[in-house]
Scaffold this motif. Structure first.
Motif, PDB file in Angstrom:
ATOM      1  N   PRO A  54      -3.116   8.188 -25.339  1.00 17.42           N
ATOM      2  CA  PRO A  54      -4.171   8.612 -24.412  1.00 17.42           C
ATOM      3  C   PRO A  54      -5.462   8.920 -25.181  1.00 17.42           C
ATOM      4  CG  PRO A  54      -2.161   9.918 -24.118  1.00 17.42           C
ATOM      5  CD  PRO A  54      -1.999   9.137 -25.380  1.00 17.42           C
ATOM      6  N   PRO A  55      -6.619   8.774 -24.525  1.00 17.51           N
ATOM      7  CA  PRO A  55      -7.887   9.069 -25.189  1.00 17.51           C
ATOM      8  C   PRO A  55      -7.957  10.467 -25.810  1.00 17.51           C
ATOM      9  CG  PRO A  55      -8.309   7.870 -23.170  1.00 17.51           C
ATOM     10  CD  PRO A  55      -6.842   8.172 -23.183  1.00 17.51           C
ATOM     11  N   VAL A  56      -7.369  11.467 -25.157  1.00 15.98           N
ATOM     12  CA  VAL A  56      -7.417  12.823 -25.718  1.00 15.98           C
ATOM     13  C   VAL A  56      -6.650  12.895 -27.041  1.00 15.98           C
ATOM     14  CG1 VAL A  56      -6.518  15.174 -25.381  1.00 15.98           C
ATOM     15  CG2 VAL A  56      -7.929  14.110 -23.623  1.00 15.98           C
ATOM     16  N   LYS A  57      -5.544  12.179 -27.141  1.00 16.12           N
ATOM     17  CA  LYS A  57      -4.791  12.165 -28.398  1.00 16.12           C
ATOM     18  C   LYS A  57      -5.622  11.556 -29.516  1.00 16.12           C
ATOM     19  CE  LYS A  57      -0.571  10.375 -30.557  1.00 16.12           C
ATOM     20  NZ  LYS A  57       0.677   9.610 -30.349  1.00 16.12           N
ATOM     21  N   VAL A  58      -6.308  10.460 -29.222  1.00 16.97           N
ATOM     22  CA  VAL A  58      -7.139   9.793 -30.226  1.00 16.97           C
ATOM     23  C   VAL A  58      -8.259  10.725 -30.687  1.00 16.97           C
ATOM     24  CG1 VAL A  58      -8.651   7.827 -30.671  1.00 16.97           C
ATOM     25  CG2 VAL A  58      -6.584   7.518 -29.299  1.00 16.97           C
ATOM     26  N   CYS A  59      -8.903  11.377 -29.721  1.00 18.31           N
ATOM     27  CA  CYS A  59     -10.011  12.270 -30.052  1.00 18.31           C
ATOM     28  C   CYS A  59      -9.531  13.475 -30.856  1.00 18.31           C
ATOM     29  CB  CYS A  59     -10.696  12.732 -28.765  1.00 18.31           C
ATOM     30  SG  CYS A  59     -12.167  13.731 -29.054  1.00 18.31           S
ATOM     31  N   ALA A  60      -8.429  14.089 -30.423  1.00 22.13           N
ATOM     32  CA  ALA A  60      -7.898  15.244 -31.150  1.00 22.13           C
ATOM     33  C   ALA A  60      -7.530  14.857 -32.574  1.00 22.13           C
ATOM     34  CB  ALA A  60      -6.688  15.805 -30.411  1.00 22.13           C
ATOM     35  N   GLY A  61      -6.917  13.686 -32.735  1.00 24.92           N
ATOM     36  CA  GLY A  61      -6.556  13.228 -34.073  1.00 24.92           C
ATOM     37  C   GLY A  61      -7.766  13.038 -34.971  1.00 24.92           C
ATOM     38  N   ALA A  62      -8.874  12.572 -34.392  1.00 30.54           N
ATOM     39  CA  ALA A  62     -10.101  12.379 -35.162  1.00 30.54           C
ATOM     40  C   ALA A  62     -10.653  13.696 -35.688  1.00 30.54           C
ATOM     41  CB  ALA A  62     -11.151  11.671 -34.303  1.00 30.54           C
ATOM     42  N   HIS A  63     -10.301  14.789 -35.030  1.00 27.34           N
ATOM     43  CA  HIS A  63     -10.769  16.112 -35.441  1.00 27.34           C
ATOM     44  C   HIS A  63      -9.687  16.937 -36.138  1.00 27.34           C
ATOM     45  CE1 HIS A  63     -14.741  16.041 -33.521  1.00 27.34           C
ATOM     46  NE2 HIS A  63     -14.168  15.381 -32.534  1.00 27.34           N
ATOM     47  N   GLY A  64      -8.542  16.320 -36.421  1.00 26.85           N
ATOM     48  CA  GLY A  64      -7.486  17.030 -37.122  1.00 26.85           C
ATOM     49  C   GLY A  64      -6.796  18.101 -36.294  1.00 26.85           C
ATOM     50  N   ILE A  65      -6.821  17.947 -34.974  1.00 32.46           N
ATOM     51  CA  ILE A  65      -6.199  18.921 -34.076  1.00 32.46           C
ATOM     52  C   ILE A  65      -4.761  18.494 -33.790  1.00 32.46           C
ATOM     53  CG2 ILE A  65      -6.281  19.916 -31.744  1.00 32.46           C
ATOM     54  CD1 ILE A  65      -9.333  19.383 -31.818  1.00 32.46           C
ATOM     55  N   PRO A  66      -3.784  19.404 -33.935  1.00 31.94           N
ATOM     56  CA  PRO A  66      -2.400  19.061 -33.616  1.00 31.94           C
ATOM     57  C   PRO A  66      -2.263  18.603 -32.161  1.00 31.94           C
ATOM     58  CG  PRO A  66      -2.507  21.176 -34.766  1.00 31.94           C
ATOM     59  CD  PRO A  66      -3.917  20.787 -34.435  1.00 31.94           C
ATOM     60  N   VAL A  67      -1.418  17.613 -31.925  1.00 32.87           N
ATOM     61  CA  VAL A  67      -1.235  17.044 -30.588  1.00 32.87           C
ATOM     62  C   VAL A  67       0.210  17.226 -30.139  1.00 32.87           C
ATOM     63  CG1 VAL A  67      -1.300  14.927 -29.213  1.00 32.87           C
ATOM     64  CG2 VAL A  67      -3.065  15.342 -30.937  1.00 32.87           C
ATOM     65  N   LEU A  68       0.385  17.717 -28.911  1.00 33.35           N
ATOM     66  CA  LEU A  68       1.690  17.834 -28.279  1.00 33.35           C
ATOM     67  C   LEU A  68       1.738  16.865 -27.105  1.00 33.35           C
ATOM     68  CD1 LEU A  68       1.928  21.752 -28.058  1.00 33.35           C
ATOM     69  CD2 LEU A  68       2.470  20.270 -29.993  1.00 33.35           C
ATOM     70  N   GLN A  69       2.854  16.153 -26.943  1.00 38.40           N
ATOM     71  CA  GLN A  69       2.989  15.171 -25.858  1.00 38.40           C
ATOM     72  C   GLN A  69       4.321  15.355 -25.123  1.00 38.40           C
ATOM     73  OE1 GLN A  69       1.780  11.729 -28.614  1.00 38.40           O
ATOM     74  NE2 GLN A  69       0.953  11.077 -26.628  1.00 38.40           N
ATOM     75  N   PRO A  70       4.504  16.483 -24.453  1.00 37.09           N
ATOM     76  CA  PRO A  70       5.769  16.712 -23.753  1.00 37.09           C
ATOM     77  C   PRO A  70       5.905  15.823 -22.519  1.00 37.09           C
ATOM     78  CG  PRO A  70       4.201  18.429 -23.212  1.00 37.09           C
ATOM     79  CD  PRO A  70       3.557  17.590 -24.274  1.00 37.09           C
ATOM     80  N   ARG A  71       7.100  15.309 -22.293  1.00 37.53           N
ATOM     81  CA  ARG A  71       7.341  14.533 -21.070  1.00 37.53           C
ATOM     82  C   ARG A  71       7.325  15.458 -19.857  1.00 37.53           C
ATOM     83  NH1 ARG A  71       8.078   9.469 -21.834  1.00 37.53           N
ATOM     84  NH2 ARG A  71       8.749   8.681 -23.865  1.00 37.53           N
ATOM     85  N   ARG A  72       7.814  16.685 -20.041  1.00 39.30           N
ATOM     86  CA  ARG A  72       7.789  17.687 -18.974  1.00 39.30           C
ATOM     87  C   ARG A  72       7.269  18.988 -19.564  1.00 39.30           C
ATOM     88  NH1 ARG A  72      12.027  19.772 -17.314  1.00 39.30           N
ATOM     89  NH2 ARG A  72      11.207  20.493 -15.325  1.00 39.30           N
TER      90      ARG A  72
END
Length: 202
Positions: A61-79
């Motif tokens: 998702p775009p938010v994951k790409v953007c967060a990664g560009a800023h070194g922000i940890p990303v969580l992607q829970p299915r629920r």
């Protein structure tokens, strides 16, 4: 980085810590605005990667790409309501959760985790046009203005207290895409202004 996501450094740090929840391009503008304003985004929560086309290649998702560009940890829970997801959320310090088109409903338990609760960046002037398609409804109903509402989230769908609003005019030439692009920028402006007032107890 996608359009509107510059990567690179952060501005002066604000004392308020944020967990950001969002998924599409609409949410990226708000995440960028928070980073540029100097807020510390301790984690970004977004939907799982999805397969595209016949190849089935997983696209983030775009938010994951953007967060990664800023070194922000990303969580992607299915629920997001699953017990293990709630435990994981609690590992990231936050005074407030900021939500923008995340795509999952938060439980009462999650809403109560941060000190200031959870606030949502909604793309209409609530209480009109609650739900998932506020931009389309404003155009279809012939409205001459719309805007962004920053609302305190509760367990209903866009039923929480209205904290802050910013309006914009709908032009005769506007379609969904043009209005969406203007509103996503306005959402970033509105949430940073609202957070500043929240910190002041206003």
């Amino acid at each position: 980085p996608p359009e509107g996501c510059s990567g690179g450094g952060r501005g002066r740090r604000m004392s308020m810590k944020i967990v950001f929840m969002g998924t599409p391009d609409y949410a990226v503008a708000a995440l960028e605005a928070l980073i540029e304003a100097g807020y510390e985004v301790t984690a970004a929560v977004t939907q799982p990667d999805k397969p595209k086309g016949r190849s089935g290649e997983l696209l983030p998702p775009p938010v994951k790409v953007c967060a990664g560009a800023h070194g922000i940890p990303v969580l992607q829970p299915r629920r997001i309501k699953a017990p293990e997801a709630v435990v994981q959320l609690k590992e990231y310090e936050a005074d407030v959760y900021v939500v923008a088109a995340f795509g999952q409903i938060l439980s009462g338990e999650i809403l109560s985790i941060p000190r200031y609760g959870c606030i949502n960046i909604h793309a209409s002037l609530l209480p009109k046009y609650r739900g998932a398609s506020p931009i389309q409804h404003a155009i279809l109903e012939g409205e001459d203005k719309t805007g962004i509402t920053i609302m305190q989230m509760d367990e209903g769908i866009d039923t929480g207290d209205i904290l802050y609003k910013k309006e914009l005019s709908i032009c005769g030439t506007d379609d969904y895409e043009s209005l969406h692009d203007r509103l996503k920028v306005l959402g970033g402006e509105a949430v940073t202004e609202a957070l500043s007032l929240l910190k002041q107890g206003r």
